[in-house]
Design a protein around this motif. Sequence first.
Motif, PDB file in Angstrom:
ATOM      1  N   SER A 165       2.907   7.008 -21.333  1.00 53.37           N
ATOM      2  CA  SER A 165       2.418   5.993 -21.092  1.00 53.37           C
ATOM      3  C   SER A 165       1.532   5.494 -20.087  1.00 53.37           C
ATOM      4  O   SER A 165       1.857   6.289 -19.319  1.00 53.37           O
ATOM      5  N   VAL A 166       0.870   4.691 -20.159  1.00 53.66           N
ATOM      6  CA  VAL A 166      -0.456   4.938 -18.671  1.00 53.66           C
ATOM      7  C   VAL A 166       0.074   3.775 -17.412  1.00 53.66           C
ATOM      8  O   VAL A 166       0.428   2.549 -18.530  1.00 53.66           O
ATOM      9  N   GLY A 167       0.525   3.823 -17.040  1.00 52.59           N
ATOM     10  CA  GLY A 167       1.078   2.405 -15.799  1.00 52.59           C
ATOM     11  C   GLY A 167      -0.800   2.576 -14.912  1.00 52.59           C
ATOM     12  O   GLY A 167      -1.085   3.401 -14.294  1.00 52.59           O
ATOM     13  N   THR A 168       0.071   1.392 -13.678  1.00 54.07           N
ATOM     14  CA  THR A 168      -1.119   1.269 -12.563  1.00 54.07           C
ATOM     15  C   THR A 168      -0.004   1.566 -11.376  1.00 54.07           C
ATOM     16  O   THR A 168       0.492   0.633 -10.780  1.00 54.07           O
ATOM     17  N   ARG A 169      -0.637   2.037 -11.059  1.00 52.45           N
ATOM     18  CA  ARG A 169       0.122   2.389  -8.933  1.00 52.45           C
ATOM     19  C   ARG A 169      -1.246   1.118  -8.546  1.00 52.45           C
ATOM     20  O   ARG A 169      -1.705   0.928  -7.889  1.00 52.45           O
ATOM     21  N   ARG A 170      -0.048   0.362  -7.835  1.00 48.18           N
ATOM     22  CA  ARG A 170      -0.707  -0.944  -6.863  1.00 48.18           C
ATOM     23  C   ARG A 170      -1.608  -0.155  -5.704  1.00 48.18           C
ATOM     24  O   ARG A 170      -0.977   0.827  -5.048  1.00 48.18           O
ATOM     25  N   PRO A 171      -2.331  -0.791  -5.189  1.00 50.29           N
ATOM     26  CA  PRO A 171      -2.982   0.118  -3.667  1.00 50.29           C
ATOM     27  C   PRO A 171      -1.799  -0.368  -2.751  1.00 50.29           C
ATOM     28  O   PRO A 171      -1.038  -0.883  -2.847  1.00 50.29           O
ATOM     29  N   ARG A 172      -2.327   0.179  -1.667  1.00 48.41           N
ATOM     30  CA  ARG A 172      -1.072   0.173  -0.357  1.00 48.41           C
ATOM     31  C   ARG A 172      -1.756   0.614   0.530  1.00 48.41           C
ATOM     32  O   ARG A 172      -3.013   1.157   0.339  1.00 48.41           O
ATOM     33  N   ARG A 173      -0.908   0.472   1.829  1.00 51.95           N
ATOM     34  CA  ARG A 173      -1.298   1.073   3.038  1.00 51.95           C
ATOM     35  C   ARG A 173      -0.418   2.301   3.495  1.00 51.95           C
ATOM     36  O   ARG A 173       0.530   2.624   3.213  1.00 51.95           O
ATOM     37  N   GLY A 174      -0.984   3.159   4.153  1.00 50.28           N
ATOM     38  CA  GLY A 174      -0.700   4.582   4.664  1.00 50.28           C
ATOM     39  C   GLY A 174      -1.350   4.688   5.997  1.00 50.28           C
ATOM     40  O   GLY A 174      -1.599   3.783   6.318  1.00 50.28           O
ATOM     41  N   VAL A 175      -0.439   5.927   6.224  1.00 50.87           N
ATOM     42  CA  VAL A 175      -1.448   6.299   7.639  1.00 50.87           C
ATOM     43  C   VAL A 175      -2.083   7.287   7.424  1.00 50.87           C
ATOM     44  O   VAL A 175      -2.080   8.492   6.812  1.00 50.87           O
ATOM     45  N   ASN A 176      -3.067   8.002   7.870  1.00 49.71           N
ATOM     46  CA  ASN A 176      -4.264   8.618   8.447  1.00 49.71           C
ATOM     47  C   ASN A 176      -3.256  10.158   8.550  1.00 49.71           C
ATOM     48  O   ASN A 176      -2.853  10.053  10.056  1.00 49.71           O
ATOM     49  N   PRO A 177      -3.155  10.762   8.538  1.00 47.85           N
ATOM     50  CA  PRO A 177      -1.820  12.297   8.340  1.00 47.85           C
ATOM     51  C   PRO A 177      -2.708  12.972  10.052  1.00 47.85           C
ATOM     52  O   PRO A 177      -1.666  13.358  10.743  1.00 47.85           O
ATOM     53  N   ARG A 178      -3.952  12.868  10.083  1.00 46.56           N
ATOM     54  CA  ARG A 178      -4.796  14.004  11.176  1.00 46.56           C
ATOM     55  C   ARG A 178      -4.918  12.276  12.518  1.00 46.56           C
ATOM     56  O   ARG A 178      -5.272  12.995  13.343  1.00 46.56           O
ATOM     57  N   ASN A 179      -4.658  11.160  11.843  1.00 47.77           N
ATOM     58  CA  ASN A 179      -4.918   9.893  13.393  1.00 47.77           C
ATOM     59  C   ASN A 179      -2.919   9.670  12.563  1.00 47.77           C
ATOM     60  O   ASN A 179      -3.748   7.929  12.198  1.00 47.77           O
ATOM     61  N   PRO A 180      -1.576   9.375  12.826  1.00 50.80           N
ATOM     62  CA  PRO A 180      -0.886   8.974  12.575  1.00 50.80           C
ATOM     63  C   PRO A 180      -1.021   7.101  13.302  1.00 50.80           C
ATOM     64  O   PRO A 180       0.068   6.519  12.927  1.00 50.80           O
ATOM     65  N   LYS A 181      -1.676   7.101  14.134  1.00 49.95           N
ATOM     66  CA  LYS A 181      -2.010   5.604  14.527  1.00 49.95           C
ATOM     67  C   LYS A 181      -2.827   4.981  14.159  1.00 49.95           C
ATOM     68  O   LYS A 181      -2.983   3.537  14.324  1.00 49.95           O
ATOM     69  N   GLU A 182      -3.740   5.576  13.014  1.00 50.54           N
ATOM     70  CA  GLU A 182      -4.446   4.946  12.420  1.00 50.54           C
ATOM     71  C   GLU A 182      -4.033   4.988  11.131  1.00 50.54           C
ATOM     72  O   GLU A 182      -3.238   5.350  10.071  1.00 50.54           O
ATOM     73  N   GLU A 183      -4.167   3.521   9.949  1.00 45.20           N
ATOM     74  CA  GLU A 183      -4.191   2.752   8.874  1.00 45.20           C
ATOM     75  C   GLU A 183      -4.656   3.186   8.221  1.00 45.20           C
ATOM     76  O   GLU A 183      -6.313   2.801   8.645  1.00 45.20           O
ATOM     77  N   ILE A 184      -4.377   3.323   6.827  1.00 43.00           N
ATOM     78  CA  ILE A 184      -5.607   3.507   5.908  1.00 43.00           C
ATOM     79  C   ILE A 184      -5.288   3.094   4.538  1.00 43.00           C
ATOM     80  O   ILE A 184      -4.348   2.700   3.846  1.00 43.00           O
ATOM     81  N   ARG A 185      -6.279   2.682   3.602  1.00 45.67           N
ATOM     82  CA  ARG A 185      -6.166   1.644   2.878  1.00 45.67           C
ATOM     83  C   ARG A 185      -6.392   2.628   1.556  1.00 45.67           C
ATOM     84  O   ARG A 185      -6.999   3.461   0.929  1.00 45.67           O
ATOM     85  N   ILE A 186      -4.699   3.102   0.748  1.00 42.46           N
ATOM     86  CA  ILE A 186      -4.774   3.396  -0.063  1.00 42.46           C
ATOM     87  C   ILE A 186      -4.669   2.386  -2.255  1.00 42.46           C
ATOM     88  O   ILE A 186      -4.292   1.803  -2.503  1.00 42.46           O
TER      89      ILE A 186
END
Length: 92
Positions: free
Chosen positions: A51-72
Amino acid sequence: MNRDDLVVRVAEATRQEKKDVEQVLLAALEQIMQALRRKEEVALVGFGQFSVGTRRPRRGVNPRNPKEEIRIPAVNVVRFHAGKRLKESVRN
């Protein structure tokens, strides 16, 4: 086991030509993919259900700059639930 191994084993089990088995396998997989693109469920009794499901949007951490938050962003994902016969065959 990869696709080629599967084709060889099915050809031996059914005494069919490998090229014919490969065509059938590729056609079956293409039909499953097309159904999932249309967000239809594909149930293979005893084996499992796709089946097909949806993974909700979430916040993550930029691996190159751990202090920077990114939106997935949200994304569609394929889900698989094993059928009873498949589960039992693996347990034994």
